[in-house]
Scaffold this motif. Sequence first.
Motif: not given
Length: 474
Positions: A420-433
Amino acid sequence: MSQTPDSAVRAYIDTHRAAFLDDLAEWLRIPSVSAQPEHADDVERSARWLASALAETGFPVTEVWPTPGAPAVFAEWPSEDPDAPVVLVYGHHDVQPAALADGWHTEPFEPVVKDDRMYGRGAADDKGQVFFHTLGVRAHLAATGAAAPAVHLKLLIEGEEESGSTNFRALVEAEAARLAADVVIVSDTGMWSENTPTVCTGMRGIADCEIELNGPDQDIHSGAFGGAVPNPATVAARLVAALHDADERVTVPGFYDNIAVLTDAERALIAELPFDEAEWLRTAKSHAASGEAGYSTLERVWARPTAEVNGIGGGYQGPGGKTIVPASAQLKLSFRLVSGQDPYEVQKAVTDWVAARVPDGIRHSIVWGAPTRPCLTPLDHPALRSVVRAMGRAFGEKIRFTREGGSGPAADLQDVLGAPVLFLGISVPSDGWHSPNEKVELDLLLKGVETTAYLWSDLAENWKPASASAPTAG
């Protein structure tokens, strides 16, 4: 509840914060742009830098894995407990192209810290979110007094994610034995906002194609021949018009077979999020919401399959008129897929659907791109509960749930490894990927560090998968 002391974790992170950020800035200075051949040496240098940093962190195994394209990095640190869960962390070390002329306020590969944010290409996507695992595991060890992580910890950090992950699946298949894991944690994702910490529980898959429609052997006079021979541009328009019904449901037979239907509980969790549709439309540069009847906007982009016309062309496109029956027309279609859909079955269904609607006198061909499978984490999975508890401890508030409408190579790990795949991220939309002035919020980055420091103990204490067995380093 894990017994990793919160105060000890936070004290360790505070003590090592400056050195951690200095090291991250050093890595961000390497312009590892996988899409640009002139940066191939930089991508290689980035992989070697990371392998060295992971060795300094304490991983007894760190290797650079070559591919026909850009290299990946593998690291492994076995637990002293042979029955501990095996965890594989996925991320990527390549980045999007960036130049000062694109609108950056500072040089994109010379990181700058301002207002408790680090600006630089890769700060959030994805070097920052990969690198927080290094300080996290060290804080975990310092707080527990252990010599090895509470889980069998592996990392696979790809070098081609920003250029299509062309060689990723083949690499995973070739190294499946060494990558074997009970769960995969993807740290290449984000949260709802700075004030609403969330865990992503799914990503859609994708199948995309190009359709070529050929009629006459050349453009012909519409007065002499129009209305008496089939027009490929008309056929293209009819295909597009037939793709959806009046409720915006995809009309391809079998398209919705076996899909994971949203439960009332899942819909309630989505509804908890502070969603402002007007603001969302402004971000989308659109003027109205639309989509499958019976579903909210977030449900449509996260949990329902879609069909989109990405491009349509054919015939004369220049100024003025040109009265012809064109020789050819083209369509580009993409299908976002949800759990339960098989991309190859969707490809066959669409191929058959097109063939049944193309009239005599029109020759057609369909070329499919490489598909990506959808992935969905069950809300009752014990590993997900550990991620939520660990994030809750780090952020000090309730963790909510999101999904993502896009697609990524993590599904290949789920498909090949059966984990199974889990997601752990802390980026937010304003980070501007992918945009000028990409940044990462340092407070959130360190919350990611803190989360992983708690997570490994929580997983080991609350989940004993039957397949767990101690791997041998080296």
